[in-house]
Design a protein around this motif. Structure first.
Motif, PDB file in Angstrom:
ATOM      1  N   PRO A   2       0.831  -1.208   0.000  1.00 46.52           N
ATOM      2  CA  PRO A   2       0.000   0.000   0.000  1.00 46.52           C
ATOM      3  C   PRO A   2       0.858   1.247   0.000  1.00 46.52           C
ATOM      4  O   PRO A   2       1.951   1.265   0.553  1.00 46.52           O
ATOM      5  CB  PRO A   2      -0.796  -0.136   1.313  1.00 46.52           C
ATOM      6  N   ARG A   3       0.311   2.322  -0.607  1.00 48.18           N
ATOM      7  CA  ARG A   3       1.075   3.576  -0.735  1.00 48.18           C
ATOM      8  C   ARG A   3       1.495   4.115   0.626  1.00 48.18           C
ATOM      9  O   ARG A   3       2.572   4.660   0.793  1.00 48.18           O
ATOM     10  CB  ARG A   3       0.205   4.618  -1.458  1.00 48.18           C
ATOM     11  N   ALA A   4       0.617   3.972   1.644  1.00 45.02           N
ATOM     12  CA  ALA A   4       0.916   4.530   2.962  1.00 45.02           C
ATOM     13  C   ALA A   4       2.161   3.898   3.572  1.00 45.02           C
ATOM     14  O   ALA A   4       2.827   4.478   4.410  1.00 45.02           O
ATOM     15  CB  ALA A   4      -0.275   4.337   3.894  1.00 45.02           C
ATOM     16  N   MET A   5       2.475   2.664   3.150  1.00 47.58           N
ATOM     17  CA  MET A   5       3.631   1.976   3.715  1.00 47.58           C
ATOM     18  C   MET A   5       4.843   2.059   2.802  1.00 47.58           C
ATOM     19  O   MET A   5       5.895   1.507   3.123  1.00 47.58           O
ATOM     20  CB  MET A   5       3.266   0.504   3.973  1.00 47.58           C
ATOM     21  N   ALA A   6       4.691   2.694   1.675  1.00 44.20           N
ATOM     22  CA  ALA A   6       5.798   2.763   0.724  1.00 44.20           C
ATOM     23  C   ALA A   6       6.939   3.591   1.293  1.00 44.20           C
ATOM     24  O   ALA A   6       6.732   4.551   2.053  1.00 44.20           O
ATOM     25  CB  ALA A   6       5.309   3.365  -0.593  1.00 44.20           C
ATOM     26  N   LYS A   7       8.131   3.266   0.893  1.00 41.56           N
ATOM     27  CA  LYS A   7       9.315   3.988   1.360  1.00 41.56           C
ATOM     28  C   LYS A   7       9.349   5.375   0.723  1.00 41.56           C
ATOM     29  O   LYS A   7       9.076   5.532  -0.460  1.00 41.56           O
ATOM     30  CB  LYS A   7      10.568   3.189   0.978  1.00 41.56           C
ATOM     31  N   GLN A   8       9.693   6.358   1.502  1.00 40.77           N
ATOM     32  CA  GLN A   8       9.767   7.731   1.007  1.00 40.77           C
ATOM     33  C   GLN A   8      10.928   7.878   0.037  1.00 40.77           C
ATOM     34  O   GLN A   8      12.014   7.334   0.247  1.00 40.77           O
ATOM     35  CB  GLN A   8       9.947   8.692   2.191  1.00 40.77           C
ATOM     36  N   ASN A   9      10.706   8.610  -1.069  1.00 44.82           N
ATOM     37  CA  ASN A   9      11.821   8.861  -1.979  1.00 44.82           C
ATOM     38  C   ASN A   9      12.443  10.225  -1.696  1.00 44.82           C
ATOM     39  O   ASN A   9      11.968  10.991  -0.849  1.00 44.82           O
ATOM     40  CB  ASN A   9      11.392   8.714  -3.448  1.00 44.82           C
ATOM     41  N   VAL A  10      13.517  10.532  -2.394  1.00 44.40           N
ATOM     42  CA  VAL A  10      14.264  11.762  -2.144  1.00 44.40           C
ATOM     43  C   VAL A  10      13.399  12.994  -2.416  1.00 44.40           C
ATOM     44  O   VAL A  10      13.438  13.975  -1.670  1.00 44.40           O
ATOM     45  CB  VAL A  10      15.542  11.798  -3.004  1.00 44.40           C
ATOM     46  N   ALA A  11      12.600  12.948  -3.487  1.00 40.22           N
ATOM     47  CA  ALA A  11      11.739  14.086  -3.809  1.00 40.22           C
ATOM     48  C   ALA A  11      10.756  14.360  -2.681  1.00 40.22           C
ATOM     49  O   ALA A  11      10.520  15.529  -2.308  1.00 40.22           O
ATOM     50  CB  ALA A  11      10.995  13.829  -5.109  1.00 40.22           C
ATOM     51  N   GLN A  13      11.113  13.578   0.460  1.00 38.79           N
ATOM     52  CA  GLN A  13      11.881  14.105   1.586  1.00 38.79           C
ATOM     53  C   GLN A  13      12.247  15.571   1.348  1.00 38.79           C
ATOM     54  O   GLN A  13      12.187  16.410   2.263  1.00 38.79           O
ATOM     55  CB  GLN A  13      13.145  13.267   1.782  1.00 38.79           C
ATOM     56  N   PHE A  14      12.603  15.894   0.136  1.00 36.44           N
ATOM     57  CA  PHE A  14      12.925  17.270  -0.253  1.00 36.44           C
ATOM     58  C   PHE A  14      11.734  18.192   0.038  1.00 36.44           C
ATOM     59  O   PHE A  14      11.871  19.259   0.645  1.00 36.44           O
ATOM     60  CB  PHE A  14      13.277  17.297  -1.738  1.00 36.44           C
ATOM     61  N   VAL A  15      10.558  17.777  -0.390  1.00 36.47           N
ATOM     62  CA  VAL A  15       9.340  18.571  -0.193  1.00 36.47           C
ATOM     63  C   VAL A  15       9.019  18.695   1.285  1.00 36.47           C
ATOM     64  O   VAL A  15       8.620  19.774   1.756  1.00 36.47           O
ATOM     65  CB  VAL A  15       8.174  17.963  -0.986  1.00 36.47           C
ATOM     66  N   PRO A 143      19.472  15.848   2.446  1.00 32.94           N
ATOM     67  CA  PRO A 143      18.912  16.608   3.579  1.00 32.94           C
ATOM     68  C   PRO A 143      19.856  17.685   4.110  1.00 32.94           C
ATOM     69  O   PRO A 143      19.432  18.815   4.367  1.00 32.94           O
ATOM     70  CB  PRO A 143      18.647  15.521   4.631  1.00 32.94           C
ATOM     71  N   ARG A 144      21.119  17.350   4.276  1.00 29.43           N
ATOM     72  CA  ARG A 144      22.068  18.332   4.818  1.00 29.43           C
ATOM     73  C   ARG A 144      22.326  19.460   3.820  1.00 29.43           C
ATOM     74  O   ARG A 144      22.461  20.627   4.198  1.00 29.43           O
ATOM     75  CB  ARG A 144      23.379  17.656   5.200  1.00 29.43           C
ATOM     76  N   LEU A 145      22.402  19.108   2.538  1.00 30.54           N
ATOM     77  CA  LEU A 145      22.660  20.137   1.542  1.00 30.54           C
ATOM     78  C   LEU A 145      21.478  21.097   1.426  1.00 30.54           C
ATOM     79  O   LEU A 145      21.659  22.326   1.367  1.00 30.54           O
ATOM     80  CB  LEU A 145      22.961  19.498   0.186  1.00 30.54           C
ATOM     81  N   ALA A 170      14.102  10.540  -7.684  1.00 28.20           N
ATOM     82  CA  ALA A 170      13.196   9.387  -7.668  1.00 28.20           C
ATOM     83  C   ALA A 170      13.727   8.227  -6.830  1.00 28.20           C
ATOM     84  O   ALA A 170      12.990   7.264  -6.578  1.00 28.20           O
ATOM     85  CB  ALA A 170      12.940   8.912  -9.098  1.00 28.20           C
ATOM     86  N   GLU A 171      14.974   8.292  -6.372  1.00 30.50           N
ATOM     87  CA  GLU A 171      15.552   7.198  -5.602  1.00 30.50           C
ATOM     88  C   GLU A 171      14.991   7.161  -4.181  1.00 30.50           C
ATOM     89  O   GLU A 171      14.530   8.178  -3.660  1.00 30.50           O
ATOM     90  CB  GLU A 171      17.078   7.334  -5.548  1.00 30.50           C
ATOM     91  N   PRO A 172      15.072   5.983  -3.543  1.00 26.78           N
ATOM     92  CA  PRO A 172      14.622   5.896  -2.139  1.00 26.78           C
ATOM     93  C   PRO A 172      15.468   6.800  -1.246  1.00 26.78           C
ATOM     94  O   PRO A 172      16.679   6.933  -1.427  1.00 26.78           O
ATOM     95  CB  PRO A 172      14.837   4.421  -1.783  1.00 26.78           C
ATOM     96  N   ALA A 173      14.809   7.428  -0.287  1.00 23.25           N
ATOM     97  CA  ALA A 173      15.521   8.274   0.669  1.00 23.25           C
ATOM     98  C   ALA A 173      16.210   7.402   1.703  1.00 23.25           C
ATOM     99  O   ALA A 173      15.831   6.241   1.903  1.00 23.25           O
ATOM    100  CB  ALA A 173      14.540   9.218   1.346  1.00 23.25           C
ATOM    101  N   PRO A 174      17.226   7.922   2.382  1.00 21.04           N
ATOM    102  CA  PRO A 174      17.874   7.145   3.455  1.00 21.04           C
ATOM    103  C   PRO A 174      16.866   6.750   4.531  1.00 21.04           C
ATOM    104  O   PRO A 174      15.886   7.463   4.778  1.00 21.04           O
ATOM    105  CB  PRO A 174      18.909   8.138   4.010  1.00 21.04           C
TER     106      PRO A 174
END
Length: 584
Positions: A2-11, A13-15, A143-145, A170-174
């Motif tokens: 399910p989308r709610a459990m999907a891993k957050q991507n970099v975008a 996290q950026f937002v 995140p730091r940048l 589009a990659e997975p976030a840490p």
């Protein structure tokens, strides 16, 4: 999964980080390298994507939002040509000291440096118009940048640019992104006691002191007035200081510079001590070279770069005056102040006559008359965005500040076409507040496509178009330089008809008797509106003391006597201030 459990991507996290920094919207034009970020915004209710028609508009809008709110605003452009369009608006925001975060999306990270389709290097391109411009090259770095970029923009009041390749977005976030506290406001800065002591000594020894104020006096109106009262000082201002310092000011002697009026020039040249407060006024030909000068500014790089200083004081104007005013000796002699107030009123009496003669019957319509009527009809808390060129003249002379109105424009960068995009950003901050774009026909037609943005979002911006079918300021420059005007004529459509075709309210005004009614109707209209006013291209009369050497571009030094053509309600204020002058 399910989308709610999907891993957050970099975008995503950026937002999220932008939202935590207080960003409400991202202005831009979508594109493939931006798609992950735009999709992340689509799914985040705390932030909006504002689709404009040109990325230059996006940057101007973000800069205007930042100037109105004092908070971080953001814009974005897709890779290559997309983010290149941001550059002009970012230059303006940076020079206006507006905190703006720009996302310049980049080609796939594996292709950088290989001449890929649409390849540019935004981390290099934007270095001159930003405090910080860097490329994100891995998810762990982001995140730091981004935090560093935000803190540069907020802490140094300017632009930061983050370049983000679409594939990395589009990659997975840490797994465990550290939520570091973000800086979202600036501290006040007070000078050291040694500098205050030196400034006190200069003031106490001087018989005639003049204050010259810029945008750095924002929020310090009461402190400046108290200080001027104690040392019996006339107060002049630069264009960017007008909205902050001119209202409720019984020490006002006008504005200096090409657009200036009144006795500001005389007051700055006939004093013993000139104190520059929060101004980076760039036209050194208007500054004296034979009086003692002290400068107070929160940005140390501004100190002494326009004139030779006898004392440089690094500090916020408000905090500096809080320290300074109690320590200076009160001055009793106000002869210099009274003489400058009288000169100021006399100067305004002279130029007003040039504008008032048969103005309500003159066709084409005097642009001064348009600005004067607009000033009377607009709301007391209206935001005016002003195109570069002759609209700057009319706003400087006729829009009356009161502490609640705002007047913003490309006053440092001097770009054309800024008024409409800035109005978009200003209106998004508050749909109920009246926003008026004072546009020239040249500037408006340059980014006219974003009039459609007003219609698309039903933004109730009112465009008052000063339509003289020419690039008026350029013609003036040519005239002063002894050149015939060439390449300055515009063949324009009926802009009101264009506005109506776009789905907005539009009215064309060619006769003075129709002006007030047309402006009233447009200002009352609930949605976007345009008033196309056909104005006189020969409205300016040029004073005799202007020289070609003094005018080489917009708002460069002109003369002790500047453009003629009236000053609106400022004469009433000057006459009122004369009541403070003791009668013999």
């Amino acid at each position: 999964m399910p989308r709610a459990m999907a891993k957050q991507n970099v975008a995503e996290q950026f937002v999220d980080i932008l939202v935590r920094a207080g960003v409400k919207r991202l202005y831009g034009v979508v594109g493939d390298s931006l798609n992950p970020v735009v999709d992340a915004i689509r799914r985040n209710s705390a932030i909006d994507w504002v689709h404009v028609r040109h990325e230059e508009t996006a940057a101007f809008a973000a800069g205007a939002e930042a100037q109105i709110t004092g908070k971080l605003a953001a814009c974005a452009g897709s890779c290559g040509p997309g983010n290149l369009h941001l550059i002009n608006g970012l230059y303006d925001a940076h020079r206006s000291m507006a905190p703006v975060l720009a996302l310049a999306s980049q080609i796939p990270s594996s292709e950088i440096g290989l001449g890929y389709f649409q390849e540019t290097h935004p981390d290099r391109l934007f270095t001159e118009c930003s405090h910080y411009s860097e490329l994100i090259s891995s998810p762990k770095q982001m995140p730091r940048l981004l935090q560093t970029a935000i803190q540069h923009a907020v802490g140094q009041s300017g632009v930061s640019v983050v370049s983000l390749p679409g594939d990395i977005a589009a990659e997975p976030a840490p797994d465990k992104a550290v939520e570091t506290a973000l800086v979202t406001s600036r501290p006040t800065v007070r000078p050291g006691d040694a500098e205050i002591d030196k400034l006190v000594d200069l003031i106490d020894r001087a018989e005639k002191v003049t204050l010259f104020c810029g945008s750095g006096t924002a929020g310090a109106h009461a402190e400046v007035m108290e200080f001027a009262e104690k040392i019996k000082s006339p107060i002049g201002h630069a264009l960017r200081g007008k909205e902050w310092i001119q209202y409720d000011n019984k020490f006002d002697v006008g504005m200096s510079g090409l657009l200036g009026y009144g006795a500001a020039y005389e007051a700055t040249h006939e004093c013993d001590l000139l104190i520059l407060l929060g101004t980076d006024f760039p036209y050194n030909a208007f500054l004296p070279d034979d009086v003692t000068i002290a400068q107070v500014d929160v940005r140390p790089e501004h100190l002494g770069r326009r004139s030779k200083l006898d004392l440089a004081v690094w500090g916020d104007v408000k905090e500096t005056l809080r320290c300074l005013t109690p320590r200076v000796k009160p001055k009793q002699n106000r002869r210099f102040l009274d003489r400058m107030l009288k000169k100021h009123a006399d100067a305004l009496e002279g130029v007003v006559k040039a504008y008032t003669r048969k103005v309500e019957k003159h066709t084409p319509i005097h642009p001064e008359y348009v600005a004067s009527v607009l000033d009377e009809l607009a709301d007391e808390d209206a935001v005016f965005t002003v195109d570069t060129g002759m609209c700057n003249v009319w706003a400087a002379r006729y829009i009356t500040p009161n502490g609640r109105r705002r007047v913003i424009g490309s006053f440092s960068h001097g770009s054309m076409a800024n008024a409409l995009p800035m109005a978009i950003g200003a209106q998004f901050t508050d749909r109920e507040r009246q926003v008026v774009s004072m546009s020239g026909d040249g500037g408006f037609s340059m980014l006219m496509g974003d009039f459609l943005t007003l219609v698309q979002y039903d933004l109730p911006v009112k465009v008052v178009l000063f339509n003289n079918s020419s690039l008026g300021m350029v013609e003036l420059e040519m005239l002063v330089a002894g050149l015939p005007s060439y390449g300055t004529t515009n063949k324009n459509p009926d802009f009101a008809a264009v506005a109506r075709a776009c789905g907005a309210y539009g009215v064309r005004v060619e006769k003075p008797k129709d002006l007030a009614g047309a402006l009233k109707d447009a200002l009352k209209h609930k949605g976007p509106a345009l008033v196309d006013v056909v104005t006189d291209p020969n409205a300016l009369s040029i004073p005799p003391k202007i020289s070609a050497e003094m005018v080489t571009g917009f708002a460069l030094s002109a003369s002790k006597i500047v453009l003629d053509g009236g000053v609106g309600r400022m004469l009433t204020m000057a006459r009122s201030n004369l009541r403070n002058v003791p009668r013999p």
